[in-house]
Design an enzyme around this catalytic site. Structure first.
Site, PDB file in Angstrom:
ATOM      1  N   PHE A   2       0.842  -1.190   0.000  1.00 10.01           N
ATOM      2  CA  PHE A   2       0.000   0.000   0.000  1.00 10.01           C
ATOM      3  C   PHE A   2       0.886   1.251   0.000  1.00 10.01           C
ATOM      4  O   PHE A   2       2.110   1.156   0.085  1.00 10.01           O
ATOM      5  CB  PHE A   2      -0.917  -0.004   1.223  1.00 10.01           C
ATOM      6  CG  PHE A   2      -1.735  -1.258   1.357  1.00 10.01           C
ATOM      7  CD1 PHE A   2      -2.970  -1.365   0.745  1.00 10.01           C
ATOM      8  CD2 PHE A   2      -1.253  -2.344   2.082  1.00 10.01           C
ATOM      9  CE1 PHE A   2      -3.723  -2.527   0.847  1.00 10.01           C
ATOM     10  CE2 PHE A   2      -1.989  -3.514   2.185  1.00 10.01           C
ATOM     11  CZ  PHE A   2      -3.223  -3.607   1.567  1.00 10.01           C
ATOM     12  N   SER A  39      -6.557  -7.732  -1.541  1.00  4.65           N
ATOM     13  CA  SER A  39      -6.137  -7.176  -0.257  1.00  4.65           C
ATOM     14  C   SER A  39      -6.677  -5.765  -0.080  1.00  4.65           C
ATOM     15  O   SER A  39      -6.779  -5.006  -1.043  1.00  4.65           O
ATOM     16  CB  SER A  39      -4.612  -7.145  -0.163  1.00  4.65           C
ATOM     17  OG  SER A  39      -4.074  -8.448  -0.176  1.00  4.65           O
ATOM     18  N   CYS A  46      -3.551  -5.220   6.753  1.00  2.00           N
ATOM     19  CA  CYS A  46      -3.858  -5.851   5.472  1.00  2.00           C
ATOM     20  C   CYS A  46      -4.784  -7.041   5.692  1.00  2.00           C
ATOM     21  O   CYS A  46      -4.434  -7.996   6.375  1.00  2.00           O
ATOM     22  CB  CYS A  46      -2.560  -6.308   4.802  1.00  2.00           C
ATOM     23  SG  CYS A  46      -2.819  -7.113   3.207  1.00  2.00           S
ATOM     24  N   THR A  48      -8.190  -9.524   3.749  1.00  2.00           N
ATOM     25  CA  THR A  48      -8.618 -10.093   2.471  1.00  2.00           C
ATOM     26  C   THR A  48     -10.129  -9.987   2.316  1.00  2.00           C
ATOM     27  O   THR A  48     -10.885 -10.356   3.228  1.00  2.00           O
ATOM     28  CB  THR A  48      -8.206 -11.570   2.371  1.00  2.00           C
ATOM     29  OG1 THR A  48      -6.784 -11.668   2.489  1.00  2.00           O
ATOM     30  CG2 THR A  48      -8.640 -12.169   1.039  1.00  2.00           C
ATOM     31  N   ALA A  62      -7.996 -12.757  11.682  1.00  2.00           N
ATOM     32  CA  ALA A  62      -7.486 -13.914  12.421  1.00  2.00           C
ATOM     33  C   ALA A  62      -7.130 -13.522  13.854  1.00  2.00           C
ATOM     34  O   ALA A  62      -6.894 -12.346  14.153  1.00  2.00           O
ATOM     35  CB  ALA A  62      -6.257 -14.480  11.707  1.00  2.00           C
ATOM     36  N   HIS A 100       1.357  -4.727   7.494  1.00  2.00           N
ATOM     37  CA  HIS A 100       1.659  -5.610   8.622  1.00  2.00           C
ATOM     38  C   HIS A 100       1.969  -4.731   9.833  1.00  2.00           C
ATOM     39  O   HIS A 100       3.055  -4.161   9.940  1.00  2.00           O
ATOM     40  CB  HIS A 100       2.839  -6.518   8.295  1.00  2.00           C
ATOM     41  CG  HIS A 100       2.591  -7.385   7.108  1.00  2.00           C
ATOM     42  ND1 HIS A 100       3.591  -7.891   6.318  1.00  2.00           N
ATOM     43  CD2 HIS A 100       1.423  -7.816   6.544  1.00  2.00           C
ATOM     44  CE1 HIS A 100       3.069  -8.606   5.338  1.00  2.00           C
ATOM     45  NE2 HIS A 100       1.755  -8.578   5.456  1.00  2.00           N
ATOM     46  N   THR A 145       4.730  11.995   8.097  1.00  2.00           N
ATOM     47  CA  THR A 145       6.130  12.338   8.338  1.00  2.00           C
ATOM     48  C   THR A 145       6.365  12.523   9.828  1.00  2.00           C
ATOM     49  O   THR A 145       5.603  13.219  10.509  1.00  2.00           O
ATOM     50  CB  THR A 145       6.502  13.633   7.593  1.00  2.00           C
ATOM     51  OG1 THR A 145       6.326  13.424   6.185  1.00  2.00           O
ATOM     52  CG2 THR A 145       7.953  14.021   7.862  1.00  2.00           C
TER      53      THR A 145
END
Length: 219
Positions: A2, A39, A46, A48, A62, A100, A145
């Site tokens: 991404f 995704s 991330c 699905t 999960a 992640h 930033t």
């Protein structure tokens, strides 16, 4: 992969707990056009797409994702930042974001400065080596930033566009957020840990001389 540029603020319609926690999310992105299995980043995590209907879609979270992100606290009616996966050839307007989440942090302080909104977050010790001033960080999936770095905290500034197009401006002191450090920082830290003979480095490893010879760290 991404970019950290949020495309829509979705609204959680249903949360269905179980072996996998199902989230139904409403979006203006046209969920009926989503490909099953694609995704999507939800507050920087991330996930699905496993089902879609009209302007809503379903993802499954999960147990590991629940443990490592703020998605364990999501409730119907909550707003979440959404970004579809980067397509090959798209402009990279933010920075590379994997989706992640490294760790959950919290808001320590907020205040206005000019037209911007300053936010200060706790900096977990394990992530501190990856943070530098003017480096990048993803907070709830938003590419930002780093303007200041302290021993246990860091600060960012939200321009009006970011305040309007993401959920971050509404976060109060104490609110939890998902953090993902810049992957470039992770690779640099890995290189120098190998140089010092850590993390199972082979004899000789990566030396400072080798890194400089490759063009890194030179003016």
């Amino acid at each position: 992969m991404f970019t950290g540029l949020i495309q829509d603020i979705g609204r959680v319609e249903r949360v269905i707990p179980g072996g996998m926690t199902d989230l139904w999310i409403r979006t203006a992105l046209g969920a009926s056009g989503f490909a099953l299995g694609e995704s999507i980043a939800v507050d920087g995590a991330c996930l699905t797409v496993v089902e879609r209907s009209g302007d809503t879609f379903r993802v499954q979270v999960a147990p590991e994702s629940l443990r490592r992100t703020t998605l364990d606290g999501v409730r119907p009616g909550d707003r979440v930042n959404l970004e579809r996966a980067l397509a090959l050839g798209d402009r990279l307007g933010g920075h590379l974001v994997s989706g992640h989440v490294d760790q959950v942090s919290s808001v320590l302080e907020t205040y206005p400065e000019g037209g911007s909104w300053v936010m200060v977050f706790g900096l977990p010790e394990s992530l501190a080596p990856y943070f530098i001033e003017k480096g990048s960080v993803a907070i709830d999936g938003i590419s930002l930033t780093v303007n200041s770095v302290g021993a246990d905290r860091f600060g960012v500034q939200l321009i009006p566009e970011t305040q309007e197009r993401t959920t971050l401006r509404a976060k109060a002191v104490g609110a939890r957020v998902n953090l993902e450090a810049d992957p470039i920082g992770k690779y640099v830290a890995r290189l120098f840990s190998l140089q010092r003979g850590q993390v199972g480095a082979s004899p000789g490893g990566v030396t400072e001389a080798a890194v400089r010879a490759a063009g890194f760290g030179t003016p």
